[in-house]
Each structure stands twice: as structure tokens, then as C-alpha cells.
Design a protein around this motif. Structure first.
Motif, PDB file in Angstrom:
ATOM      1  N   ASP A  62      43.480 -38.076 -44.885  1.00  0.00           N
ATOM      2  CA  ASP A  62      42.310 -37.816 -45.718  1.00  0.00           C
ATOM      3  C   ASP A  62      41.931 -36.343 -45.648  1.00  0.00           C
ATOM      4  N   LEU A  63      41.260 -35.894 -46.679  1.00  0.00           N
ATOM      5  CA  LEU A  63      40.792 -34.509 -46.697  1.00  0.00           C
ATOM      6  C   LEU A  63      39.680 -34.294 -45.678  1.00  0.00           C
ATOM      7  N   ASP A  64      38.819 -35.311 -45.489  1.00  0.00           N
ATOM      8  CA  ASP A  64      37.716 -35.262 -44.530  1.00  0.00           C
ATOM      9  C   ASP A  64      36.854 -34.022 -44.738  1.00  0.00           C
ATOM     10  N   GLU A  65      36.671 -33.250 -43.654  1.00  0.00           N
ATOM     11  CA  GLU A  65      35.756 -32.103 -43.757  1.00  0.00           C
ATOM     12  C   GLU A  65      36.415 -30.859 -44.342  1.00  0.00           C
ATOM     13  N   HIS A  66      37.705 -30.917 -44.616  1.00  0.00           N
ATOM     14  CA  HIS A  66      38.394 -29.758 -45.177  1.00  0.00           C
ATOM     15  C   HIS A  66      38.043 -29.620 -46.656  1.00  0.00           C
ATOM     16  N   HIS A  67      38.073 -28.404 -47.154  1.00  0.00           N
ATOM     17  CA  HIS A  67      37.611 -28.137 -48.512  1.00  0.00           C
ATOM     18  C   HIS A  67      38.731 -28.163 -49.552  1.00  0.00           C
ATOM     19  N   CYS A  68      39.957 -27.859 -49.136  1.00  0.00           N
ATOM     20  CA  CYS A  68      41.054 -27.754 -50.093  1.00  0.00           C
ATOM     21  C   CYS A  68      42.306 -28.379 -49.496  1.00  0.00           C
ATOM     22  N   ALA A  69      42.857 -29.395 -50.167  1.00  0.00           N
ATOM     23  CA  ALA A  69      44.037 -30.084 -49.653  1.00  0.00           C
ATOM     24  C   ALA A  69      45.227 -29.140 -49.523  1.00  0.00           C
ATOM     25  N   LYS A  70      45.430 -28.301 -50.532  1.00  0.00           N
ATOM     26  CA  LYS A  70      46.580 -27.393 -50.527  1.00  0.00           C
ATOM     27  C   LYS A  70      46.517 -26.432 -49.353  1.00  0.00           C
ATOM     28  N   ILE A  71      45.353 -25.832 -49.129  1.00  0.00           N
ATOM     29  CA  ILE A  71      45.197 -24.885 -48.027  1.00  0.00           C
ATOM     30  C   ILE A  71      45.345 -25.597 -46.689  1.00  0.00           C
ATOM     31  N   PHE A  72      44.786 -26.793 -46.584  1.00  0.00           N
ATOM     32  CA  PHE A  72      44.877 -27.588 -45.361  1.00  0.00           C
ATOM     33  C   PHE A  72      46.330 -27.829 -44.979  1.00  0.00           C
ATOM     34  N   GLN A 125      37.508 -26.685 -65.253  1.00  0.00           N
ATOM     35  CA  GLN A 125      38.268 -27.109 -66.424  1.00  0.00           C
ATOM     36  C   GLN A 125      38.927 -25.940 -67.154  1.00  0.00           C
ATOM     37  N   ARG A 126      38.385 -24.744 -67.030  1.00  0.00           N
ATOM     38  CA  ARG A 126      38.976 -23.604 -67.721  1.00  0.00           C
ATOM     39  C   ARG A 126      40.157 -23.038 -66.940  1.00  0.00           C
ATOM     40  N   ARG A 127      40.008 -22.870 -65.623  1.00  0.00           N
ATOM     41  CA  ARG A 127      41.070 -22.256 -64.822  1.00  0.00           C
ATOM     42  C   ARG A 127      42.063 -23.282 -64.302  1.00  0.00           C
ATOM     43  N   ARG A 128      41.593 -24.521 -64.027  1.00  0.00           N
ATOM     44  CA  ARG A 128      42.476 -25.550 -63.467  1.00  0.00           C
ATOM     45  C   ARG A 128      42.218 -26.864 -64.202  1.00  0.00           C
ATOM     46  N   PRO A 129      42.614 -26.945 -65.461  1.00  0.00           N
ATOM     47  CA  PRO A 129      42.288 -28.131 -66.268  1.00  0.00           C
ATOM     48  C   PRO A 129      42.924 -29.415 -65.757  1.00  0.00           C
ATOM     49  N   GLN A 130      43.959 -29.298 -64.939  1.00  0.00           N
ATOM     50  CA  GLN A 130      44.636 -30.486 -64.444  1.00  0.00           C
ATOM     51  C   GLN A 130      43.964 -31.060 -63.204  1.00  0.00           C
ATOM     52  N   ASP A 131      43.052 -30.317 -62.582  1.00  0.00           N
ATOM     53  CA  ASP A 131      42.519 -30.671 -61.265  1.00  0.00           C
ATOM     54  C   ASP A 131      41.291 -31.569 -61.408  1.00  0.00           C
ATOM     55  N   ASN A 132      41.516 -32.859 -61.563  1.00  0.00           N
ATOM     56  CA  ASN A 132      40.420 -33.815 -61.708  1.00  0.00           C
ATOM     57  C   ASN A 132      40.459 -34.857 -60.594  1.00  0.00           C
ATOM     58  N   ASN A 193      43.115 -40.179 -63.315  1.00  0.00           N
ATOM     59  CA  ASN A 193      41.824 -39.768 -62.781  1.00  0.00           C
ATOM     60  C   ASN A 193      41.921 -39.038 -61.453  1.00  0.00           C
ATOM     61  N   SER A 194      43.131 -38.739 -60.987  1.00  0.00           N
ATOM     62  CA  SER A 194      43.278 -38.089 -59.680  1.00  0.00           C
ATOM     63  C   SER A 194      44.482 -37.162 -59.656  1.00  0.00           C
ATOM     64  N   TYR A 195      44.198 -35.881 -59.616  1.00  0.00           N
ATOM     65  CA  TYR A 195      45.254 -34.872 -59.540  1.00  0.00           C
ATOM     66  C   TYR A 195      46.011 -34.977 -58.225  1.00  0.00           C
ATOM     67  N   SER A 196      45.293 -35.219 -57.121  1.00  0.00           N
ATOM     68  CA  SER A 196      45.962 -35.304 -55.820  1.00  0.00           C
ATOM     69  C   SER A 196      46.903 -36.497 -55.776  1.00  0.00           C
ATOM     70  N   LEU A 197      46.552 -37.585 -56.436  1.00  0.00           N
ATOM     71  CA  LEU A 197      47.464 -38.737 -56.505  1.00  0.00           C
ATOM     72  C   LEU A 197      48.687 -38.396 -57.349  1.00  0.00           C
ATOM     73  N   ARG A 198      48.498 -37.729 -58.466  1.00  0.00           N
ATOM     74  CA  ARG A 198      49.646 -37.343 -59.310  1.00  0.00           C
ATOM     75  C   ARG A 198      50.618 -36.463 -58.530  1.00  0.00           C
ATOM     76  N   ARG A 199      50.094 -35.505 -57.791  1.00  0.00           N
ATOM     77  CA  ARG A 199      50.955 -34.610 -57.002  1.00  0.00           C
ATOM     78  C   ARG A 199      51.722 -35.396 -55.950  1.00  0.00           C
ATOM     79  N   THR A 200      51.052 -36.347 -55.315  1.00  0.00           N
ATOM     80  CA  THR A 200      51.713 -37.136 -54.277  1.00  0.00           C
ATOM     81  C   THR A 200      52.820 -37.996 -54.867  1.00  0.00           C
ATOM     82  N   VAL A 201      52.541 -38.666 -55.964  1.00  0.00           N
ATOM     83  CA  VAL A 201      53.548 -39.520 -56.614  1.00  0.00           C
ATOM     84  C   VAL A 201      54.751 -38.681 -57.034  1.00  0.00           C
TER      85      VAL A 201
END
Length: 213
Positions: A62-72, A125-132, A193-201
Motif C-alpha cells: 500500500d502507499l500508506d503515508e507515502h505521497h507518490c508511488a513512483k518515488i516510493f 488533468q492538464r499535465r497528467r491526464p492519465q493519472d486518475n 478508474n485507477s492509473y496505478s492499477l493499469r500500470r500494475t496490470v
């Protein structure tokens, strides 16, 4: 071939198992569970990387208290030699958020109107339209139990998912959610509805398709 599934609870590991089945529905792998709490995953990271030199390893936390999955993930894997069959992914913010991303199926399962399931928001939505992702007022698992399941029309949901005596989870939390993951969770619908799920799949699909070649 053995594939090791690393996650901190049965729900997380079942999510990974379903993703594997979704990515390669016509191929059967021997999926071996590796239970590990969030802190244990980090402590044992080098061990899992070494294991991935022999067997594919799929990890989810889980992301938990971290702010950004990619950086984590980048910070944890910095300067490590990561095998191609190693996947370390982060659910934003919990695996439960991916389950609720299939909003229609989750609403039917919980016995509530779909309007009770959190809506999708876009980080930028302007800089990262895929990140939902879905927008939660609480930790997703808590929101499911405290704010959504409490409104259920189904007695079994009220009995099994709503915490009793301020406990952290409902008395049959895992046993209630696991059948939903196996039989009702529509991964394609949730991915919308989930960018992080799409990346994982996408990442897991690449690993599994390479194994089939």
C-alpha cells in the motif's frame, strides 16, 4: 512454473492472483503465497530480488503515508540490480481502492447505490491526464467499512464488514471480500478508474507473456 505472490494480507495477495489470471487466462502457473507485512516487505526486499533471479516475484504493498508511488518504489530500488521477472507495485492507496474502482460491482456487492462509492478524480488533468484514482475521505478499507458498508441493505455485509467494538476490521473482513475478488471484480472496469492499477496490470502482463514465449 512457480510464481511468488508477495502481499501483506489475503486480500492483497488475492488481488495479485486475479491479475495474473486476467493477464494470461489460458495459462496456469503455480502461484505461491508469501505473506509479508508492509515493513517486512521492505526489510526482505533484497531476498525477494534474489528469488526473482530464479522465479518470477510479484509484490504489492500500500502507499500508506507515502505521497507518490513512483518515488516510493524508485527510492527502495535505487542502485539495486532488479531482475526482469521482478515486479514491485504500489496500490494507490490500498488494494481495496482497486476493488472499489469497479464501482458498479462493488456497489451491488455491498448493497448500496453506486453513488455511495467514491468518484474518480484526476491529480492534474492538464499535465497528467492519465493519472486518475478514486477519491477517499478515509483510508479506503476504513471508508468501505465505516462509511459505505454501514449503509448496506444486506444483513451479511453489516454483520461481516462493519467493525465491532472499535476493532480495526469487520469480524469476517477477508472471508467476505475474497469471493468478491475471485468471482465479481471486473478488472477492466476497475482499470478505467485507477492509473496505478493499469500500470500494475501492464507490468505483470509483460512479465507473464515473456514467460510463455
Amino acid at each position: 512454473m512457480d510464481i511468488y505472490i508477495v502481499g501483506e494480507d489475503p486480500v492483497t495477495r488475492e488481488v495479485l492472483r486475479r491479475i495474473v489470471q486476467f493477464c494470461v487466462p489460458d495459462h496456469e502457473f503455480n502461484l505461491k503465497d508469501e505473506p509479508a507485512r508492509g515493513t517486512e516487505i521492505i526489510k526482505k526486499l533484497d531476498n525477494y530480488i534474489r528469488l526473482a533471479q530464479v522465479h518470477p516475484v510479484l509484490m504489492l504493498t500500500d502507499l500508506d503515508e507515502h505521497h507518490c508511488a513512483k518515488i516510493f518504489v524508485e527510492e527502495l530500488l535505487h542502485e539495486k540490480k532488479v531482475p526482469v521477472n521482478f515486479s514491485f507495485r504500489v496500490a494507490v492507496t490500498e488494494a481495496e481502492s482497486w476493488l472499489m474502482s469497479d464501482r458498479v460491482a462493488m456497489a451491488r456487492f455491498l448493497g448500496v447505490p453506486v453513488s455511495e462509492i467514491p468518484q474518480t478524480y484526476f491529480l492534474n488533468q492538464r499535465r497528467r491526464p492519465q493519472d486518475n484514482e478514486l477519491q477517499f475521505s478515509l483510508k479506503p478499507s476504513l471508508e468501505m467499512m465505516m462509511n459505505i458498508a454501514t449503509k448496506s441493505r444486506k444483513a451479511v455485509i453489516l454483520e461481516n464488514l462493519v467493525p465491532v467494538d472499535s476493532t480495526s476490521k469487520g469480524p469476517e473482513y477477508n472471508n467476505t471480500l475474497l469471493p468478491f475478488i475471485r468471482d465479481r471484480w471486473n478488472i477492466e472496469a476497475a482499470m478505467k478508474n485507477s492509473y496505478s492499477l493499469r500500470r500494475t496490470v501492464n507490468r505483470i502482463r509483460i512479465i507473464l507473456e515473456n514467460l510463455e514465449d
